[in-house]
Design an enzyme around this catalytic site. Structure first.
Site, PDB file in Angstrom:
ATOM      1  N   ASN A  33      11.673  67.027  -9.360  1.00  0.00           N
ATOM      2  CA  ASN A  33      12.274  66.485  -8.210  1.00  0.00           C
ATOM      3  C   ASN A  33      13.747  67.173  -7.722  1.00  0.00           C
ATOM      4  OD1 ASN A  33      13.308  64.128  -6.969  1.00  0.00           O
ATOM      5  ND2 ASN A  33      13.499  62.788  -8.284  1.00  0.00           N
ATOM      6  N   ARG A  35      16.666  68.610  -6.208  1.00  0.00           N
ATOM      7  CA  ARG A  35      17.412  68.529  -5.470  1.00  0.00           C
ATOM      8  C   ARG A  35      18.535  69.427  -4.858  1.00  0.00           C
ATOM      9  NH1 ARG A  35      14.434  65.392  -4.881  1.00  0.00           N
ATOM     10  NH2 ARG A  35      15.232  62.980  -4.565  1.00  0.00           N
ATOM     11  N   LYS A  93       1.069  67.688  -7.375  1.00  0.00           N
ATOM     12  CA  LYS A  93       0.913  66.373  -6.194  1.00  0.00           C
ATOM     13  C   LYS A  93       1.114  67.209  -4.924  1.00  0.00           C
ATOM     14  CE  LYS A  93       5.227  64.792  -8.053  1.00  0.00           C
ATOM     15  NZ  LYS A  93       6.417  64.939  -8.367  1.00  0.00           N
ATOM     16  N   LEU A  94      -0.091  66.599  -4.255  1.00  0.00           N
ATOM     17  CA  LEU A  94      -0.658  67.332  -3.113  1.00  0.00           C
ATOM     18  C   LEU A  94      -0.562  66.778  -2.118  1.00  0.00           C
ATOM     19  CD1 LEU A  94      -3.769  69.546  -4.319  1.00  0.00           C
ATOM     20  CD2 LEU A  94      -2.213  69.909  -4.115  1.00  0.00           C
ATOM     21  N   GLY A  95       0.009  65.812  -2.331  1.00  0.00           N
ATOM     22  CA  GLY A  95       0.731  64.251  -1.038  1.00  0.00           C
ATOM     23  C   GLY A  95      -0.765  64.233  -0.791  1.00  0.00           C
ATOM     24  N   GLY A  98      -4.470  64.816  -1.565  1.00  0.00           N
ATOM     25  CA  GLY A  98      -4.422  63.703  -3.426  1.00  0.00           C
ATOM     26  C   GLY A  98      -4.128  65.100  -4.571  1.00  0.00           C
ATOM     27  N   ALA A 124       6.919  57.923  -3.410  1.00  0.00           N
ATOM     28  CA  ALA A 124       5.664  57.824  -3.228  1.00  0.00           C
ATOM     29  C   ALA A 124       5.586  58.838  -4.973  1.00  0.00           C
ATOM     30  CB  ALA A 124       4.869  58.923  -2.195  1.00  0.00           C
ATOM     31  N   ASP A 126       7.564  58.579  -7.770  1.00  0.00           N
ATOM     32  CA  ASP A 126       7.684  57.740  -8.252  1.00  0.00           C
ATOM     33  C   ASP A 126       6.579  56.470  -8.881  1.00  0.00           C
ATOM     34  OD1 ASP A 126      10.358  58.998  -8.943  1.00  0.00           O
ATOM     35  OD2 ASP A 126      11.222  57.275  -7.887  1.00  0.00           O
TER      36      ASP A 126
END
Length: 168
Positions: A33, A35, A93-95, A98, A124, A126
């Site tokens: 995540n 930031r 995560k590949l949007g 998948g 999304a 989370d």
């Protein structure tokens, strides 16, 4: 990944809690995540978050996050980086494409869930993490867990769930 960026004290607490959890035999998941604006430098962010990821059993980076944190370009390379740090499972995560789910035994691409219209991507990641973790807690294999994560982050599935649950 946000809490360690907030302050040095919170960073120390996060590491202490991770150490304590591992000593008690508890499983840890980690979603970077990123930031960057919260960190004094990109280097400090990368070093700190990778050190925290090294404590986790399951690491859940997005492809862009993984590229920043590992210097690797593809999902397999990112997964290999975290497996080498000690993670037992990595799901990149590949949007809409998948996810890539990997263990020391190898990795597999898990296709995304097609949606007609994206309304909002907030949450999304989370939702994806909830899907993966809940499936693993139920004893499902990692590829099926990633498939659940993909389904939960899709609008189609979320709408289906909302129609079955009174959220008022």
């Amino acid at each position: 990944g946000v809490a360690p960026a907030v302050s040095p004290g919170l960073r120390s607490l996060v590491f202490a809690l991770a150490t304590q959890a591992r000593e008690r035999g508890q499983r840890l998941s980690f979603d970077p995540n990123l930031r960057p604006a919260l960190w004094p430098s990109t280097q400090e962010m990368v070093v700190t978050l990778n050190a925290l990821a090294a404590q986790a059993h399951l690491v859940l980076p997005g492809l862009a996050e993984g590229r920043v944190l590992t210097g690797r370009e593809d999902a397999a390379g990112i997964a290999d980086f975290y497996l080498a740090l000690g993670a037992q499972q990595v799901v990149v995560k590949l949007g809409p494409a998948g996810a890539y789910a990997a263990t020391a035994e190898g990795g597999v691409h898990v296709p995304g869930v097609k949606v007609e219209r994206v309304v909002d991507t907030v949450g999304a990641g989370d939702a994806f993490a909830v899907g993966v973790i809940s499936a693993l807690l139920e004893g499902l294999p990692l590829p099926q867990a990633a498939a659940r994560g993909n389904a939960l982050r899709s609008e189609e599935h979320t709408s289906e769930l909302q129609s079955r649950v009174d959220i008022s």
